[in-house]
Write a protein that holds these residues in place. Structure first.
Motif, short mmCIF file in Angstrom:
data_model
loop_
_atom_site.label_atom_id
_atom_site.label_comp_id
_atom_site.label_asym_id
_atom_site.label_seq_id
_atom_site.Cartn_x
_atom_site.Cartn_y
_atom_site.Cartn_z
N ASP A 169 -1.69 5.94 30.58
CA ASP A 169 -1.02 5.20 31.65
C ASP A 169 0.23 4.57 31.04
N ASP A 219 -8.49 0.88 25.60
CA ASP A 219 -8.39 0.83 27.06
C ASP A 219 -7.78 2.10 27.63
N ARG A 223 -9.61 4.62 30.09
CA ARG A 223 -8.98 4.83 31.40
C ARG A 223 -8.90 6.32 31.72
#
Length: 260
Positions: A169, A219, A223
């Motif tokens: 992301d 993270d 994700r």
């Protein structure tokens, strides 16, 4: 900038500055030892960085592993990481490592297109199945190849994709100092984020990350695993710079995830 420390690696790794010269030295030694089985500077496109190196095992290759280097899309090149082909070669697989145009000369969307253009040329050099892996920014680029919106000319030969410590992301990177060179805007950050796109149906993905990495990278890995409902392995006692060492021994857990 808001996320600079979150995405910094070297200053949080003991001896972090020593890793790049160590990689380069190991890569040069590996290439020299391989001799004629190292085919260097094969072209895949017209850009200055439109080339790849191909490393061959002793016998007819069982297939091809592609490794895409990291460096936040800003630094390094394939020849800093040639030695990471050693595990694949010991297993009887060939290994290709493509270059791509770095920022600020290219935007991340252009790098994605370059890797997609390199794949058929690399796959054309070796028969058999193809597996893709890449580290950090390279993990992002190989994950983009698994995104449903990305062109993937070798899909019929692709066995699996293993992004290592990927950036899945990209939106937080807009708020880092390196974005002065990356030039991400909200639209490109969204379009180039694998975690924000469906996975291509039938494409096998296994995400790999070190247990001692920065929380932001843990993270990011989770994700992507959650978005794509794919396995995520958190390798204990590995940080962002040594997690790729699992590509060197043929019998490591990382090589098992890649080649079975």
């Amino acid at each position: 900038m808001r996320y600079d420390d979150a995405y910094a690696n070297a200053k949080f790794i003991p001896g972090g500055a020593d890793y790049p010269p160590r990689w380069a030295k190991g890569a040069a030694t590996f290439r020299a030892a391989l001799g004629q089985r190292a085919r260097l500077g094969l072209r895949y496109g017209p850009a200055e960085a439109g080339w790849f190196d191909l490393f061959l095992p002793d016998a007819e290759p069982l297939g091809l592993m592609v490794f895409v280097h990291g460096g936040y899309w800003l630094a390094f090149g394939p020849r800093d990481f040639s030695h990471l082909a050693s595990g694949a070669l010991a297993r009887g697989w060939a290994c290709a490592m493509p270059a791509y145009t770095l920022a600020p000369k290219a935007r991340i969307s252009e790098m994605t297109a370059e890797i997609a253009a390199a794949l058929p040329m690399m796959a054309g050099a070796v028969a058999g199945p193809v597996v893709l892996t890449g580290h950090s920014a390279g993990g992002h680029l190989v994950a983009r190849m698994a995104s449903a919106d990305a062109a993937l000319p070798v899909v019929e030969r692709l066995t699996r994709i293993v992004p290592i410590s990927p950036l899945a992301d990209l939106r937080p990177l807009i708020e880092t100092a390196m974005n002065a060179d990356l030039r991400l805007d909200p639209a490109e950050a969204r379009d180039e984020s694998p975690a924000l796109h469906p996975r291509r149906p039938g494409t096998s993905v296994h995400v790999w990350v070190g247990g001692d990495e920065r929380p932001a990278f843990l993270d990011q890995a989770r994700r992507l695993g959650n978005a794509w409902a794919c396995p995520v392995t958190i390798e204990p006692k590995r940080h962002h710079f040594d997690v790729i060492e699992g590509l060197e021994p043929p019998d490591s857990p990382l090589m098992a995830a890649l080649l079975g």
